[in-house]
Motif scaffolding. Structure first.
Motif, PDB file in Angstrom:
ATOM      1  N   PHE C 138     -52.080 -45.040  27.028  1.00 22.27           N
ATOM      2  CA  PHE C 138     -53.443 -44.485  26.928  1.00 22.27           C
ATOM      3  C   PHE C 138     -54.208 -45.159  25.787  1.00 22.27           C
ATOM      4  O   PHE C 138     -55.410 -45.420  25.899  1.00 22.27           O
ATOM      5  N   LEU C 139     -53.502 -45.479  24.698  1.00 22.89           N
ATOM      6  CA  LEU C 139     -54.195 -46.182  23.601  1.00 22.89           C
ATOM      7  C   LEU C 139     -54.695 -47.543  24.093  1.00 22.89           C
ATOM      8  O   LEU C 139     -55.825 -47.964  23.817  1.00 22.89           O
ATOM      9  N   LEU C 141     -55.441 -48.282  27.198  1.00 22.29           N
ATOM     10  CA  LEU C 141     -56.557 -48.052  28.138  1.00 22.29           C
ATOM     11  C   LEU C 141     -57.830 -47.765  27.354  1.00 22.29           C
ATOM     12  O   LEU C 141     -58.909 -48.286  27.670  1.00 22.29           O
ATOM     13  N   ALA C 142     -57.712 -46.971  26.281  1.00 25.05           N
ATOM     14  CA  ALA C 142     -58.910 -46.656  25.483  1.00 25.05           C
ATOM     15  C   ALA C 142     -59.493 -47.959  24.932  1.00 25.05           C
ATOM     16  O   ALA C 142     -60.712 -48.186  24.988  1.00 25.05           O
ATOM     17  N   MET C 145     -61.075 -49.952  27.867  1.00 27.38           N
ATOM     18  CA  MET C 145     -62.297 -49.310  28.362  1.00 27.38           C
ATOM     19  C   MET C 145     -63.439 -49.489  27.353  1.00 27.38           C
ATOM     20  O   MET C 145     -64.558 -49.795  27.726  1.00 27.38           O
TER      21      MET C 145
ATOM     22  N   LEU D 162     -65.035 -41.731  27.865  1.00 23.98           N
ATOM     23  CA  LEU D 162     -64.417 -42.656  26.907  1.00 23.98           C
ATOM     24  C   LEU D 162     -64.075 -41.922  25.616  1.00 23.98           C
ATOM     25  O   LEU D 162     -63.018 -42.124  25.033  1.00 23.98           O
ATOM     26  N   LEU D 165     -60.945 -40.130  26.106  1.00 18.04           N
ATOM     27  CA  LEU D 165     -59.808 -41.071  26.165  1.00 18.04           C
ATOM     28  C   LEU D 165     -59.433 -41.535  24.759  1.00 18.04           C
ATOM     29  O   LEU D 165     -58.271 -41.787  24.462  1.00 18.04           O
ATOM     30  N   PRO D 169     -55.428 -39.012  22.708  1.00 14.82           N
ATOM     31  CA  PRO D 169     -54.183 -39.601  22.191  1.00 14.82           C
ATOM     32  C   PRO D 169     -54.094 -39.499  20.663  1.00 14.82           C
ATOM     33  O   PRO D 169     -53.025 -39.247  20.118  1.00 14.82           O
TER      34      PRO D 169
END
Lengths: 52, 206, 250, 222
Positions: C138-139, C141-142, C145, D162, D165, D169
């Motif tokens: 996820f890090l 992907l962040a 993105m 975003l 996201l 985490p």
């Protein structure tokens, strides 16, 4: 030879992970290569456009 | 008062490979007025933002009293007052609160009232900024600049949508600022000579 | 390698040429190493007394997990260098690390699940390492993105560099909070991923595989960095001569 | 110096109070999410006691995520954030004040109401205090992480997804330890270990957060 594929009953998992690893790495290579190609062409067109 | 001066050499700015401006160099000392002219979209506003330190240039240096501004930010900003196209007024606050919001100290009361009187803002002081007309908001933003005792004023099209009386008063104030040893950088896209600049940079050339 | 030559390495033209030259060597050597490692791991190594042959998945899980972690740290270091010296080389390195790192993390997750199935019966078993691997994904992907959604390239570079730095600082914190959380729930299951004291003929294929994966990562990285660097240095003289000059790349 | 910072703080409070709709929506979201769980799960005490920790933390995260979307966005639109960067005080300090004023506006009401909500979850005695303390210790970290995410995505038109996201985490440790603290206190175990961790995380994010957010702001309003 066949017992190699059996992998002591866990054949599916071992060969599955082998295939997935190879697949992901090959996809990685293809995308990297394609991106390189497209960027170089884009830079080439930028240069030729810049020249006129 | 020490002798302030602003020195810019070989400033250039590229944004995603299209050239905004390049090879801009000038020297500004006290009592001088620089006008940046050029058609719309030739990078006037970007040049002002780079001088203010809001935008980092691709090349070139900005020296304030011979010190590079990017590492003496706070001291440079003590002498800098900037007004862009956006009027930097918070709609939810009244005009008076907006004026007080960025002041570091108490302004001399008569100085404040004389500027507000000239701009005809006195009766709008307690209205919410969102209810005021565009011209009035512009005047409040301009009066904030006039009242801030900063040496370097950077104004982006100061006379835009100002009425004649406001423009006259603004010109007089600017001239007074220059006479007191202030420095001024303005932009205008109509090439009138109302501002009588000492030096001019035209961004129209390719 | 005194500091001067390291600094010279950072200069775009030299780095670009280095990437172009080294990339095929990285690729060939990594393919060889992986071939040897796979042969060693799949056929030479004796089956594990506990797990039987299913343990051979470790030869695909551990290297990709290692590379995914290393890629993020590598990305954060080049982000820091990029922010300090505002160098295009470092920014293009950081940007091209992300997709490769994400793919290796995904690989580690899939092989981890395939590993979990025979060993614990269910694919996803909230094991501490697998969970922090998922969060790492996820890090990534962040990062990707954020980079895609900011139009202006130099602004995107610097903003994502900040995110990478904040991310790398948080990775150990996240990992140990997940480990702490895991010990509360399943103190019993000893994760097989812990460095097993395995026999040497099991170990050498693992080391070779890790080396092979790292070189593969280097090959992909140099390929992508060359592309990113070319985009950023489009206007420079040296690149135009290089691009127009080398016919073999045509 | 302190006078100016006080002026800025009071102004931020006044502005936020006048934008009460954002303040209220995040508060209402917190209360509603805490309300939905008993309604959907039925109200047998043992179940509710088990889920209060995660429910509290997750709804606090969602409320902060929602509220912090417009901490910098309106100021960038009307240009006043540029004026804030262009004054003689370091931006880090100003961002610290701004984030603190937003914490007071959005998270303080959550903390105050969480005691009542905890008692509606059959939580008794000392652990109601622990629930309030956990929220008190975890919301500053959440606010700082959300402020960083807001600063990074201020130049993007639709930052919602975003931001989530980026935030979730990074805020996982706080959620894990927060939920654990509440669960420990309810089941009678001494909950000081996770609380100390939350305190540590709070100081960590409150000290480094504003610096990174200021850098992100300078980059975003480029």
């Amino acid at each position: 030879m066949p017992e190699i594929f059996a992998m002591g009953g866990y054949g599916f998992y071992v060969w599955g992970s082998v295939l997935i690893s190879i697949a992901v790495l090959v996809i990685n290579w293809i995308t990297a290569h394609k991106k390189f190609k497209s960027t170089i062409n884009e830079v080439k067109s930028f240069i030729s456009k810049g020249k006129e | 008062m020490t002798q302030h001066n602003l020195q810019i050499n070989f400033l250039e700015l590229y944004r995603n490979d299209d050239r905004i401006f390049s090879e801009i160099s000038f020297d500004l000392s006290e009592g001088q007025h620089l006008l940046i002219s050029g058609a719309n979209g030739t990078g006037k506003t970007s040049l002002l933002r780079v001088i203010c330190g809001l935008t980092i240039p691709t090349g070139g240096t900005i020296l304030w009293n011979q010190l590079a501004t990017n590492n003496i930010n706070c001291r440079y900003y003590e002498h800098l007052a900037y007004l862009g196209h956006k009027n930097a007024l918070i709609p939810e606050l009244t005009a008076r609160e907006n004026l007080e919001y960025t002041f570091e100290g108490i302004r001399s009361i008569n100085r404040t009232s004389s500027v507000l009187e000239a701009f005809g803002l006195n009766k709008y002081l307690d209205q919410y900024a969102e209810k005021l007309s565009n011209g009035q908001i512009r005047k409040i933003a301009l009066s904030r600049i006039l009242l801030s005792e900063k040496t370097l004023w950077i104004l982006d099209e100061p006379v835009a949508n100002l009425d004649t009386s406001g423009t006259q008063f603004l010109l007089v104030e600017m001239q007074a600022h220059l006479d007191q040893g202030g420095m001024l950088i303005t932009t205008s896209n109509l090439n009138d000579q109302t501002l009588k600049p000492n030096s001019e940079i035209n961004l129209d050339k390719a | 390698m005194n500091l001067k030559s390291i600094y010279k390495l950072g200069s775009p033209p030299l780095f670009y040429k280095l990437c172009i030259v080294l990339e095929p060597w990285f690729l060939i050597s990594s393919i060889l190493l992986i071939a040897v490692g796979m042969y060693g791991g799949l056929f030479v190594a004796p089956p594990d007394y506990q797990m039987g042959d299913a343990f051979r998945i470790i030869y695909f899980h551990v290297p990709s997990a290692y590379v995914s972690m290393m890629a993020y740290v590598y990305m954060a270091v080049s982000a820091i260098i990029g922010l300090i010296w505002r160098s295009n080389v470092a920014f293009s390195l950081a940007k091209s690390c992300a997709p490769i790192g994400a793919s290796f993390t995904f690989l580690a997750l899939i092989t981890g699940m395939l590993w979990g199935k025979p060993m614990w019966g269910t694919a996803w078993v909230w094991d501490a390492r697998l969970t922090s691997e998922l969060i790492l994904l996820f890090l990534y992907l962040a990062y990707i993105m954020l980079h895609l959604s900011i139009p202006d390239r130099s602004k995107a570079d610097r903003a994502t560099a900040l995110l990478a730095i904040v991310g790398v600082v948080n990775i150990p914190i996240i990992h140990y909070s997940v480990v702490w959380w895991n010990t509360l729930h399943q103190a019993s299951t000893i994760s097989k991923f812990a460095k097993p004291s395995i026999a040497t003929e099991m170990l050498w294929p693992l080391v070779i595989m890790i080396l092979g994966y790292t070189l593969l990562f280097a090959a992909f990285l140099s390929k992508r960095t060359a592309a990113e660097l070319a985009v950023r240095e489009k206007r420079t003289r040296w690149l135009q001569t290089l691009i127009v000059g080398d016919k073999n790349n045509a | 110096m302190m006078k100016v910072l006080r002026i800025i703080f009071l102004k931020d409070l006044k502005v936020s109070l006048r934008r009460w709709s954002d303040l209220l929506t995040s508060f209402i979201l917190f209360v509603l999410v805490c309300l939905i769980f008993p309604l959907t799960l039925g109200n047998d005490p043992s179940l509710l006691l088990k889920i209060i920790g995660p429910v509290m933390l997750v709804s606090a995260l969602l409320a902060t995520l929602l509220a912090m979307q417009n901490i910098f966005r309106p100021d960038v639109l009307n240009g006043s954030l540029e004026q804030l960067t262009l004054n003689s005080y370091p931006l880090t300090l100003i961002i610290c004040i701004k984030i603190f004023s937003f914490w007071v506006i959005t998270s303080l009401p959550l903390i105050l109401i969480s005691g009542f909500i905890a008692s509606s979850y059959y939580v008794t005695g000392n652990s109601i205090f622990i629930v309030v303390l956990t929220l008190l210790l975890s919301t500053p970290s959440l606010v700082h992480i959300s402020a960083l995410a807001a600063a990074l995505t201020v130049a993007i038109r639709y930052p919602g997804a975003l931001m989530a996201l980026i935030i979730i985490p990074l805020s996982l440790p706080i959620m894990i330890f927060g939920a654990k603290a509440i669960e420990f206190s309810i089941s009678g175990i001494d909950a000081s270990a996770p609380l100390y961790f939350l305190l540590g995380m709070m100081f960590f994010t409150c000290s480094l957060g504003p610096m990174v957010t200021a850098a992100a702001i300078k980059i975003s309003i480029d």
